[in-house]
Design an enzyme around this catalytic site. Structure first.
Site, PDB file in Angstrom:
ATOM      1  N   THR A 159      -6.870  -6.753   2.626  1.00  0.00           N
ATOM      2  CA  THR A 159      -5.940  -7.202   1.568  1.00  0.00           C
ATOM      3  C   THR A 159      -6.320  -8.762   1.033  1.00  0.00           C
ATOM      4  O   THR A 159      -6.850  -9.369   1.619  1.00  0.00           O
ATOM      5  CB  THR A 159      -4.543  -7.332   1.982  1.00  0.00           C
ATOM      6  OG1 THR A 159      -3.799  -7.950   1.154  1.00  0.00           O
ATOM      7  CG2 THR A 159      -4.319  -7.821   3.348  1.00  0.00           C
ATOM      8  N   ASP A 160      -6.158  -8.833  -0.089  1.00  0.00           N
ATOM      9  CA  ASP A 160      -6.259 -10.071  -0.883  1.00  0.00           C
ATOM     10  C   ASP A 160      -5.498 -11.318  -0.013  1.00  0.00           C
ATOM     11  O   ASP A 160      -5.908 -12.490  -0.129  1.00  0.00           O
ATOM     12  CB  ASP A 160      -5.987 -10.171  -2.415  1.00  0.00           C
ATOM     13  CG  ASP A 160      -4.500  -9.821  -2.763  1.00  0.00           C
ATOM     14  OD1 ASP A 160      -3.806  -9.542  -2.009  1.00  0.00           O
ATOM     15  OD2 ASP A 160      -4.269  -9.972  -3.848  1.00  0.00           O
ATOM     16  N   GLU A 161      -4.549 -10.823   0.509  1.00  0.00           N
ATOM     17  CA  GLU A 161      -3.656 -11.876   1.255  1.00  0.00           C
ATOM     18  C   GLU A 161      -4.160 -12.443   2.542  1.00  0.00           C
ATOM     19  O   GLU A 161      -3.726 -13.632   2.882  1.00  0.00           O
ATOM     20  CB  GLU A 161      -2.328 -11.121   1.872  1.00  0.00           C
ATOM     21  CG  GLU A 161      -1.519 -10.567   0.548  1.00  0.00           C
ATOM     22  CD  GLU A 161      -0.015 -10.525   0.972  1.00  0.00           C
ATOM     23  OE1 GLU A 161       0.507 -10.868   1.871  1.00  0.00           O
ATOM     24  OE2 GLU A 161       0.657  -9.639   0.327  1.00  0.00           O
TER      25      GLU A 161
ATOM     26  N   TYR B   8       2.010 -10.782   8.479  1.00  0.00           N
ATOM     27  CA  TYR B   8       1.375  -9.679   7.860  1.00  0.00           C
ATOM     28  C   TYR B   8      -0.118  -9.968   7.634  1.00  0.00           C
ATOM     29  O   TYR B   8      -1.001  -9.369   8.202  1.00  0.00           O
ATOM     30  CB  TYR B   8       1.919  -9.259   6.759  1.00  0.00           C
ATOM     31  CG  TYR B   8       0.933  -8.136   5.990  1.00  0.00           C
ATOM     32  CD1 TYR B   8       0.575  -6.854   6.280  1.00  0.00           C
ATOM     33  CD2 TYR B   8       0.453  -8.743   4.790  1.00  0.00           C
ATOM     34  CE1 TYR B   8       0.068  -6.086   5.644  1.00  0.00           C
ATOM     35  CE2 TYR B   8      -0.226  -7.760   4.291  1.00  0.00           C
ATOM     36  CZ  TYR B   8      -0.653  -6.615   4.433  1.00  0.00           C
ATOM     37  OH  TYR B   8      -1.370  -5.679   3.870  1.00  0.00           O
TER      38      TYR B   8
ATOM     39  N   LYS C 216      -3.671  -8.738   9.379  1.00  0.00           N
ATOM     40  CA  LYS C 216      -4.719  -8.296   8.527  1.00  0.00           C
ATOM     41  C   LYS C 216      -6.035  -9.007   8.796  1.00  0.00           C
ATOM     42  O   LYS C 216      -7.174  -8.037   8.933  1.00  0.00           O
ATOM     43  CB  LYS C 216      -4.265  -8.041   7.287  1.00  0.00           C
ATOM     44  CG  LYS C 216      -3.280  -6.911   6.914  1.00  0.00           C
ATOM     45  CD  LYS C 216      -3.553  -5.562   7.319  1.00  0.00           C
ATOM     46  CE  LYS C 216      -4.538  -5.005   6.627  1.00  0.00           C
ATOM     47  NZ  LYS C 216      -4.843  -3.610   6.834  1.00  0.00           N
TER      48      LYS C 216
END
Ligand code: NAD
Ligand code: TDX
Length: 359
Positions: free
Chosen positions: A140-142, A164, A168
């Site tokens: 994810t971009d997160e 989260y 990831k």
């Protein structure tokens, strides 16, 4: 984006006949299953999914009769379940994860179990079965954290800021370690905020659409000016498919929709599309550690030949229409455990304190 294997010879050792899609009963995973069966007429797809609160066999109804599709219920963290399935696969695409930032603030442990340890178990299964299969980790971009100006490139530092995104990043780094150490054929994609049909109604777009349909408040966090880059689910899947076939082992690829919008803009647009009043917007206390803005430089995946096909407004309108037409799908989800979670997450938000941030 359609790719024929013949037109684009795979840089990998082994041609694909069987893909194992872990987390394939979720939002993006189920779209990827539908996409793969439609675009690769010679592939078989096996789905492994634990069917957590977010997993839903209704998402796979459109393919349930396909002779090229098989479903197995199980946990990616259980080696005895995972290993035979990995042994029978030429490629593994791992969507399985705990995925909701707000839930990660309430229960970080489950995120570490699936998003870090589960990825390790999958990778270990690939290694123990001789490293035959290629492995794509859906990230994810997160993982980059928040950015005020400019866009993240793949070489930038990972600075995740929620349980989260930290989980990831842990899973993705583990995959990278298995490439470096064991030379497994590993790639990862860092996708931006995704939307479309079949998204569990805890994420902002399906939550706000379904609340608005019921004339319930739309709980907008903080000042509503946080920015997300919206990517239509079909475009996300075409990028994953391309990176699976054409990506270089050991590399990560940013996948962004190029549609940076504030949450307030998205919220107002949903209300306009549904003909609902702006008074449904309810400013509530901000998410702790709320990332202000995500933004990706996608030159690398574009060099592979990807570009998003869908216009944001047209895709959002179609998505809103889908939820309006498919109450059978979401109404049954907004009960039981969902209502407990809703109370826990939203009940504690101090509305009064948020009044000063009213947009
Ligand atoms: P989702 O929550 O809709 O689906 C997750 C699926 O994984 C569910 O079917 C669930 O049952 C399954 N699962 C959870 N734990 C499992 C376990 N231990 N073993 C087997 N299956 C398990 O998620 P989504 O939005 O479709 O996201 C899919 C992937 O894409 C995730 O890895 C997520 O981090 C990533 N991603 C999502 C977005 C987004 O905006 N939704 C953006 C970028 C990346
Ligand atoms: O009730 C809400 N009110 C609100 O203002 C919710 C649920 C969200 N928000 C805001 C928070 C974010 O700025 O909307 C934005 C989007 O929130 P989510 O839909 O929860 O997504 P986000 O936190 O950005 O994470 C998502 O995108 C990246 C997915 O959940 C992740 O799985 C993915 O990796």
């Amino acid at each position: 984006m359609r790719l024929s294997r013949r037109a684009h010879p795979s840089p990998w050792r082994r041609a694909i006949t069987t893909i194992l899609v872990t987390g394939g009963a979720g939002f993006i995973g189920s779209e990827f299953v539908r996409y793969t069966l439609a675009n690769h007429a010679d592939y078989d797809v096996v789905v492994l999914d634990k069917l957590t609160y977010a997993g839903n066999l209704d998402n796979l109804r459109p393919v349930s009769e396909s002779p090229r599709y098989r479903f197995v219920q199980g946990d990616i963290g259980e080696a005895t379940t995972v290993e035979p399935l990995v042994d029978g696969a030429d490629a593994i695409v791992n969507f399985a994860a705990e995925t909701h930032v707000d839930r990660s603030l309430l229960d970080p442990g489950s995120f570490i179990n699936t998003d870090v340890y589960g990825v390790h178990v999958l990778l270990e299964a690939v290694r123990r079965t001789g490293g035959k299969a290629r492995f794509l980790q859906v990230s994810t971009d997160e993982v980059y954290g928040s950015i005020e100006q400019g866009s993240f490139q793949e070489s930038d530092r990972l600075q995740p800021r929620s349980p989260y995104s930290a989980s990831k990043a842990g899973g993705e780094l583990m995959a990278q370690a298995y490439f470096e150490t064991y030379r497994l054929h590993v790639v990862s994609t860092r996708g931006s905020n995704t939307f479309g049909p079949y998204q569990y109604p805890e994420k902002i777009i399906p939550l706000f659409v379904t609340n608005a349909l019921d004339n319930l408040p739309l709980p907008l966090y903080g000042d509503g000016l946080n920015v997300r880059d919206w990517l239509y689910v079909g475009d996300h899947c075409s990028a994953i498919d391309l990176v699976l076939h054409e990506g270089r082992a050991g590399e990560a690829y940013n996948v962004g929709g190029g549609n940076e919008r504030t949450n307030l803009y998205v919220t107002e647009t949903i209300l306009q599309l549904l003909g609902k009043p702006r008074s449904l917007i309810k400013p509530v206390a901000d998410r702790p550690g709320h990332d202000r803005r995500y933004s990706l430089d996608c030159a690398k995946v574009r060099r592979l030949g990807w570009q998003p096909q869908r216009d944001f407004l047209a895709a959002l309108r179609e998505t809103v229409d889908w939820y309006a037409a498919n109450e059978w799908w979401w109404r049954q989800l907004k009960s039981g455990e969902y209502l407990d979670y809703y109370k826990q997450n939203y009940g504690q938000r101090d509305t009064a304190a948020a009044e000063s941030a009213r947009p």
